[in-house]
Design an enzyme around this catalytic site. Structure first.
Site, PDB file in Angstrom:
ATOM      1  CG  ASP A 109       0.041  -0.175   2.051  1.00 58.56           C
ATOM      2  OD1 ASP A 109       1.175  -0.321   2.329  1.00 58.56           O
ATOM      3  OD2 ASP A 109      -1.105   0.170   3.224  1.00 58.56           O
ATOM      4  CE  LYS A 160       1.267   1.300  12.616  1.00 61.57           C
ATOM      5  NZ  LYS A 160       1.135   0.143  12.431  1.00 61.57           N
ATOM      6  CG  ASP A 220       0.237   3.454   4.683  1.00 66.06           C
ATOM      7  OD1 ASP A 220      -0.355   3.539   4.112  1.00 66.06           O
ATOM      8  OD2 ASP A 220       1.057   2.569   5.334  1.00 66.06           O
TER       9      ASP A 220
HETATM   10  N1  GDD Z   1       0.213 -11.647   2.868  1.00 67.73           N
HETATM   11  C1  GDD Z   1      -0.343 -10.410   4.089  1.00 67.73           C
HETATM   12  N2  GDD Z   1      -0.935 -11.268   5.318  1.00 67.73           N
HETATM   13  N3  GDD Z   1      -0.175  -9.631   4.089  1.00 67.73           N
HETATM   14  C2  GDD Z   1      -0.859  -8.626   5.406  1.00 67.73           C
HETATM   15  C3  GDD Z   1      -0.740  -9.022   6.345  1.00 67.73           C
HETATM   16  C4  GDD Z   1      -0.599 -10.732   6.163  1.00 67.73           C
HETATM   17  O1  GDD Z   1      -1.178 -10.974   7.555  1.00 67.73           O
HETATM   18  N4  GDD Z   1      -1.088  -7.807   7.167  1.00 67.73           N
HETATM   19  C5  GDD Z   1      -0.752  -6.939   6.476  1.00 67.73           C
HETATM   20  N5  GDD Z   1      -0.055  -7.433   5.388  1.00 67.73           N
HETATM   21  C6  GDD Z   1       0.160  -6.618   4.475  1.00 67.73           C
HETATM   22  C7  GDD Z   1      -0.943  -5.582   4.315  1.00 67.73           C
HETATM   23  O2  GDD Z   1      -1.950  -5.816   3.272  1.00 67.73           O
HETATM   24  C8  GDD Z   1       0.347  -4.241   3.883  1.00 67.73           C
HETATM   25  O3  GDD Z   1       0.186  -3.982   2.593  1.00 67.73           O
HETATM   26  C9  GDD Z   1       0.960  -4.278   4.287  1.00 67.73           C
HETATM   27  O4  GDD Z   1       1.086  -5.575   5.091  1.00 67.73           O
HETATM   28  C10 GDD Z   1       1.678  -3.725   6.199  1.00 67.73           C
HETATM   29  O5  GDD Z   1       0.524  -3.552   6.508  1.00 67.73           O
HETATM   30  P1  GDD Z   1      -0.192  -2.371   7.006  1.00 67.73           P
HETATM   31  O6  GDD Z   1      -1.729  -2.455   8.170  1.00 67.73           O
HETATM   32  O7  GDD Z   1      -0.635  -1.278   5.603  1.00 67.73           O
HETATM   33  O8  GDD Z   1       0.782  -1.730   7.969  1.00 67.73           O
HETATM   34  P2  GDD Z   1       0.987  -0.054   8.206  1.00 67.73           P
HETATM   35  O9  GDD Z   1       0.547   0.793   7.200  1.00 67.73           O
HETATM   36  O10 GDD Z   1      -0.075  -0.531   9.555  1.00 67.73           O
HETATM   37  O11 GDD Z   1       2.263  -0.317   8.855  1.00 67.73           O
HETATM   38  C11 GDD Z   1       3.303  -0.433   8.061  1.00 67.73           C
HETATM   39  O12 GDD Z   1       3.531   0.030   7.158  1.00 67.73           O
HETATM   40  C12 GDD Z   1       3.924   1.621   7.530  1.00 67.73           C
HETATM   41  C13 GDD Z   1       4.401   2.452   6.320  1.00 67.73           C
HETATM   42  O13 GDD Z   1       3.290   1.844   5.929  1.00 67.73           O
HETATM   43  C14 GDD Z   1       4.889  -0.919   8.761  1.00 67.73           C
HETATM   44  O14 GDD Z   1       4.742  -2.058   7.903  1.00 67.73           O
HETATM   45  C15 GDD Z   1       5.326  -0.053   8.995  1.00 67.73           C
HETATM   46  O15 GDD Z   1       6.440  -0.477   9.947  1.00 67.73           O
HETATM   47  C16 GDD Z   1       5.463   1.147   8.308  1.00 67.73           C
HETATM   48  O16 GDD Z   1       6.263   1.934   8.989  1.00 67.73           O
HETATM   49 MG    MG Z   2      -0.587   0.811   4.822  1.00 69.19          MG
END
Ligand code: GDD
Ligand code: MG
Length: 358
Positions: A109, A160, A220
């Site tokens: 994303d 976080k 993001d």
């Molecule tokens: N296959 C799979 N399985 N993908 C997953 C799963 C899972 O169980 N959980 C999450 N994802 C994928 C989501 O679809 C997304 O593309 C990505 O992993 C990150 O998950 P998000 O839910 O978007 O996390 P976030 O935005 O709160 O935090 C993450 O991204 C930040 C930057 O945008 C973390 O990686 C943070 O450390 C980072 O700063």
């Molecule tokens: Mg995200």
């Protein structure tokens, strides 16, 4: 760069983007008319990465029906579907059998102009177990905060952090280049978070992880306000994705009367706009949209087949495919309207509403 594979994490449910993600998984949400994941694929292809593994789970058919085996994108796509979410590291462990060497990992994303070849060069030069793309933000509390020394060696990964407690402003930007040995650190058969478990354990266990800090465009897309901000940036040319800002898209050529347009806008084919309407600035209209007489649409993204009735007003909103806005209705700023939802004539939708039939 053909030998480097890529795993794209696309298994999240996209809860923060509901109700859009009830009908469309996050990676298939359009950025100026094209599914976001297709834009990521194009970027990988341009960088010479053609072997892609999609770690999916939520609405995987919507993804696999679009990409198939990847041939039409000049790529080879493998799918790994998780029956229950395995987390961001569990998803990687789950595809271990397909991984033959160093590999990129992408959060599915993130929209960024990061140069992948440059990152690969940095990784090869540093020679660690992994290299993480970082960017700087004012408030790291919504991200993974990453501390590192002057040589780039990472000393802490705090996912976080509570507001005000982050040790620095560098955050995990969601692109990693990892050696296979990182997979050894992930237990199999249960959900594992790369942010909360694997990276901290690698650091504690003495594995070398390096930071690759850049000031590239980065966002993001996982929140409605960011999705709109990304479109503003794409339309303004800040994120270089469209040919040139102004009136873009295949619908631009069909536009007979430009009186209604306030640039920048992006129009897909089959769109019909009444000359007395106002569309723009910062508006994206998907395929076959219709905007009636005297209607005003500003700072908004409309997917396909959306109808905005006469004298309606849409401001800073996201309208999914098939939405109908009745005559004289107003959609308050920050609202998100799900697939096929009908807003009756004259209704005033308060700012920040989330409307859907579910
Ligand atoms: N296959 C799979 N399985 N993908 C997953 C799963 C899972 O169980 N959980 C999450 N994802 C994928 C989501 O679809 C997304 O593309 C990505 O992993 C990150 O998950 P998000 O839910 O978007 O996390 P976030 O935005 O709160 O935090 C993450 O991204 C930040 C930057 O945008 C973390 O990686 C943070 O450390 C980072 O700063
Ligand atoms: Mg995200």
């Amino acid at each position: 760069m053909a030998q480097v594979q890529a795993v794209i994490l696309v298994g999240g449910e996209g809860t923060r983007l509901r109700p859009l993600t009830y009908g469309t998984p996050k990676p298939m949400i359009p950025i100026a008319g094209v599914p976001f994941l297709a834009r990521t694929m194009e970027r990988l292809h341009e960088a010479g990465i053609d072997d892609v593994i999609l770690a999916a789970g939520y609405m995987p058919l919507a993804i696999s029906e679009y990409f198939g085996d990847g041939a039409s994108f000049g790529m080879h796509v493998t799918y790994a579907i998780e029956e229950t979410p395995l987390g961001t590291a569990g998803a990687l462990k789950n595809v271990e059998e397909y991984i033959t060497g160093p590999f990129f990992v992408f959060n599915g994303d993130v929209l960024t102009s990061l140069d992948l070849r440059a990152m690969l060069d940095v990784h090869r030069k540093k020679g660690g177990a992994g290299t993480l793309h970082l960017i700087q933000v004012a408030d790291p509390s919504a991200f993974g905060c990453v501390a590192h020394d002057d040589d780039g060696r990472i000393s802490a990964f705090i996912e976080k952090p509570a507001p005000g407690t982050a040790p620095c402003n560098d955050i995990n930007a969601g692109t990693y280049l990892l050696e296979r040995e990182v997979l050894d650190a992930i237990p199999a058969g249960r959900p594992v978070s790369i942010e909360r478990e694997t990276f901290p354990q690698c650091i504690a266990g003495g594995k070398r992880l390096y930071a690759h800090v850049t000031n590239d465009y980065w966002i993001d897309l996982g929140r409605p306000e960011n999705y709109l901000a990304a479109h503003r940036d794409v339309l303004a040319g800040v994120m270089p994705l469209l040919v040139e800002p102004g009136i873009t898209g295949s619908g631009a050529a069909e536009l007979r009367d430009k009186r209604s347009i306030v640039e920048p806008v992006h129009l897909d084919a089959g769109t019909s706009i009444d000359p007395t309407a106002t569309v723009g600035p910062n508006v994206v209209l998907g395929r076959s949209c219709w905007v009636g007489a005297g209607a005003v649409v500003r700072d908004s993204v409309l997917w396909d087949d959306v109808r905005v009735g006469p004298h309606a007003a849409v401001d800073e909103a996201i309208l999914a495919s098939g939405v109908r806005i009745g005559t004289g209705a107003t959609i308050g700023a920050g609202s998100v309207v799900g697939h096929g939802y009908v807003v009756p004539d004259g209704v005033q939708v308060p700012p920040g509403s989330r409307l859907s039939d579910r």
